[in-house]
Design a protein around this motif. Sequence first.
Motif, PDB file in Angstrom:
ATOM      1  N   ARG A  27      -9.952 -15.121   2.726  1.00  0.00           N
ATOM      2  CA  ARG A  27      -8.826 -14.199   2.954  1.00  0.00           C
ATOM      3  C   ARG A  27      -8.655 -13.270   1.758  1.00  0.00           C
ATOM      4  O   ARG A  27      -8.434 -12.071   1.913  1.00  0.00           O
ATOM      5  CB  ARG A  27      -7.545 -14.989   3.194  1.00  0.00           C
ATOM      6  N   LEU A 115       0.557 -15.147   6.577  1.00  0.00           N
ATOM      7  CA  LEU A 115       0.175 -14.755   7.934  1.00  0.00           C
ATOM      8  C   LEU A 115       1.214 -13.822   8.552  1.00  0.00           C
ATOM      9  O   LEU A 115       0.867 -12.831   9.207  1.00  0.00           O
ATOM     10  CB  LEU A 115      -0.005 -16.002   8.801  1.00  0.00           C
ATOM     11  N   SER A 118       0.760 -10.511   7.059  1.00  0.00           N
ATOM     12  CA  SER A 118      -0.447  -9.907   7.616  1.00  0.00           C
ATOM     13  C   SER A 118      -0.132  -9.201   8.931  1.00  0.00           C
ATOM     14  O   SER A 118      -0.603  -8.083   9.168  1.00  0.00           O
ATOM     15  CB  SER A 118      -1.496 -10.994   7.845  1.00  0.00           C
TER      16      SER A 118
END
Length: 138
Positions: A27, A115, A118
């Motif tokens: 990531r 997340l 994101s």
Amino acid sequence: MHAALNLTTPALLFPAISLLLLAYTNRFLGLASIIRNLYTDYKAEQNPKILLQIGNLRTRIQLIKWMQFLGIGSLFLCTMAMFQIYTGWQQLGELSFGISLLLMIASLATSLWELVRSSDALNILLSDLEAESSRQYP
């Protein structure tokens, strides 16, 4: 009363932590590539949307740093727990393993937060596409 922790219990966490750290590193590398591309794009055209994305990416890089830090701490304490159990320091090994689990939980919670950030970044891009689409096809 609970059963005594044996050496195999912390050993079970080893592969999971290693794979998680690999995923975190991937990531990070993916974000680093995106940041380099956005930097180049911003130098060519000072689009304010790019600045919004860069701010979001800065936060995500910090979150990934903490995900990795907590994951490494978990792996370290898991290893310490195995050593302590092996050498007969049962209570200390159980404490180390317990803290290792807490650090892993914190790492996973931070991953969830990253997340969410994101998806925020993707929404910035989608808003651009929607605005462009509404101009072309009213």
